[in-house]
Every structure is written in structure tokens, then in C-alpha cells.
Design a protein around this motif. Structure first.
Motif, PDB file in Angstrom:
ATOM      1  N   GLU A  21      43.911  32.041  -0.381  1.00  0.00           N
ATOM      2  CA  GLU A  21      43.636  31.525   0.963  1.00  0.00           C
ATOM      3  C   GLU A  21      44.559  32.241   1.943  1.00  0.00           C
ATOM      4  O   GLU A  21      45.777  32.303   1.739  1.00  0.00           O
ATOM      5  N   ILE A  22      43.937  32.777   3.006  1.00  0.00           N
ATOM      6  CA  ILE A  22      44.674  33.458   4.069  1.00  0.00           C
ATOM      7  C   ILE A  22      44.161  32.931   5.402  1.00  0.00           C
ATOM      8  O   ILE A  22      43.177  32.186   5.444  1.00  0.00           O
ATOM      9  N   ASN A  23      44.794  33.305   6.482  1.00  0.00           N
ATOM     10  CA  ASN A  23      44.375  32.848   7.804  1.00  0.00           C
ATOM     11  C   ASN A  23      42.922  33.212   8.088  1.00  0.00           C
ATOM     12  O   ASN A  23      42.464  34.312   7.746  1.00  0.00           O
ATOM     13  N   GLY A  24      42.213  32.282   8.734  1.00  0.00           N
ATOM     14  CA  GLY A  24      40.806  32.478   9.058  1.00  0.00           C
ATOM     15  C   GLY A  24      40.573  33.720   9.903  1.00  0.00           C
ATOM     16  O   GLY A  24      41.296  33.979  10.863  1.00  0.00           O
ATOM     17  N   GLY A  25      39.564  34.510   9.520  1.00  0.00           N
ATOM     18  CA  GLY A  25      39.193  35.724  10.235  1.00  0.00           C
ATOM     19  C   GLY A  25      39.904  36.971   9.748  1.00  0.00           C
ATOM     20  O   GLY A  25      39.515  38.089  10.079  1.00  0.00           O
ATOM     21  N   LEU A  26      40.942  36.806   8.953  1.00  0.00           N
ATOM     22  CA  LEU A  26      41.736  37.943   8.494  1.00  0.00           C
ATOM     23  C   LEU A  26      40.997  38.792   7.461  1.00  0.00           C
ATOM     24  O   LEU A  26      41.101  40.019   7.472  1.00  0.00           O
TER      25      LEU A  26
END
Length: 178
Positions: free
Chosen positions: A145-150
């Protein structure tokens, strides 16, 4: 009477010195390249994930969620996360997995990964606080899971490969032997 040195002799000497310098530079460049490759392979540790693919190269500092309690809590109740950070959820064996965003306050990209570290699905911009299940597939071994849009911004997509010790020696991009 002093003899004059032949201009050819000094030219040959200069050329020999230049060849020696060039040979040293070539050897140094070869050593540097081999050290760089070894350093890249040795950067495989528990706190870092490296994602590579066609046109993609990204590195994330990660927290590991590898037991039921850690996986259940995940990134809930956090108001922010640094751009180069994420959480790697690791399972004991490949299995069907679905995530949701209950109590998660920031949009996330979910990258579903198989046992070999190959990305099998990317779900972008999961909506904060949404309880709708987000299926990853039937043989998910890990989820990043990473920041949205990345993921989209970095070009991360199905078929890309993650390097991390969790994927073991059978990984598509294995860690160097220690």
C-alpha cells in the motif's frame, strides 16, 4: 658533448604512459560497475521495497505487516504518509485476499503481488473510509500500500516486479545471497 634525445623516443614514451592511464581508467570503471551492481543487490532489506518494470523504477521505505493483528490494523487512523513510504502486507502462503478502507483516512493504491514478487493487480486511489471490498486475486502473497495516485504516477502496473526478502530465493528479482 650532450646528445639530443630522439623526438620519437619521447613520443613513444608519452604514448605508453597514456595507454597505461587509459588501462587504469578502464579497470577502475569496471570495478566501479561491479561494485554498483553488488550494492544494488545488497540493498535488499526488510525496510525497503524496490519496484522495477518496463519504464518503472521506484524505492519505498516500508513497514511490514506479517501477522494477523498487524494486517488487520494496516494503515488505519493515519492522517498522512510520506511520499516514499508504504506498508507491505505479507501472508504465510498465496491466498485469496480482499482489502477495504474502513478507518483508513488517506487514499491508497493497493498493489497485489504473487509469491515471486510479480505485480498481479493494481487498485488505484482506494477511497478513504469506504467499506467496499477490493479483491486482489486468488493467489496473493503480499500487498504493497502506497499513497493514492502514486502507482500511476510512477508507472507501476501488472507484470512489474518487487524486490524484498519476503519473496525468498524463488523471487523473480531475488535478493543477493548474504
Amino acid at each position: 658533448m650532450q646528445r639530443c634525445a630522439s623526438p620519437w623516443k619521447s613520443t613513444w614514451k608519452i604514448m605508453a604512459e597514456r595507454r597505461a592511464v587509459l588501462a587504469s581508467v578502464a579497470i577502475g570503471a569496471a570495478l566501479l560497475a561491479s561494485v554498483s551492481v553488488a550494492a544494488a543487490q545488497s540493498t535488499c532489506d526488510q525496510t525497503e521495497v524496490i519496484v522495477t518494470g518496463e519504464g518503472t523504477s521506484a524505492r519505498f521505505s516500508v513497514e511490514i505487516a506479517d501477522d494477523a493483528g498487524e494486517r488487520a490494523l494496516g494503515l488505519m487512523n493515519r492522517t498522512e504518509m510520506a511520499r516514499s513510504h508504504g506498508m507491505l502486507f505479507v501472508y504465510e502462503k498465496p491466498q485469496p485476499v480482499a482489502f477495504w478502507m474502513a478507518n483508513t483516512l488517506i487514499p491508497l493504491d493497493m498493489i497485489f503481488i504473487d509469491r515471486r514478487g510479480v505485480v498481479i493487480r493494481v487498485h488505484e486511489n482506494a477511497v478513504p473510509l469506504d467499506r467496499t471490498p477490493i479483491p486482489g486475486g486468488d493467489a496473493v502473497f503480499a500487498v504493497l500500500e502506497i499513497n493514492g495516485g502514486l502507482a500511476s504516477g510512477l508507472g507501476i502496473e501488472a507484470g512489474d516486479v518487487l524486490r524484498h526478502p519476503a519473496f525468498g530465493p524463488e523471487a523473480a528479482d531475488p535478493c543477493a545471497e548474504q
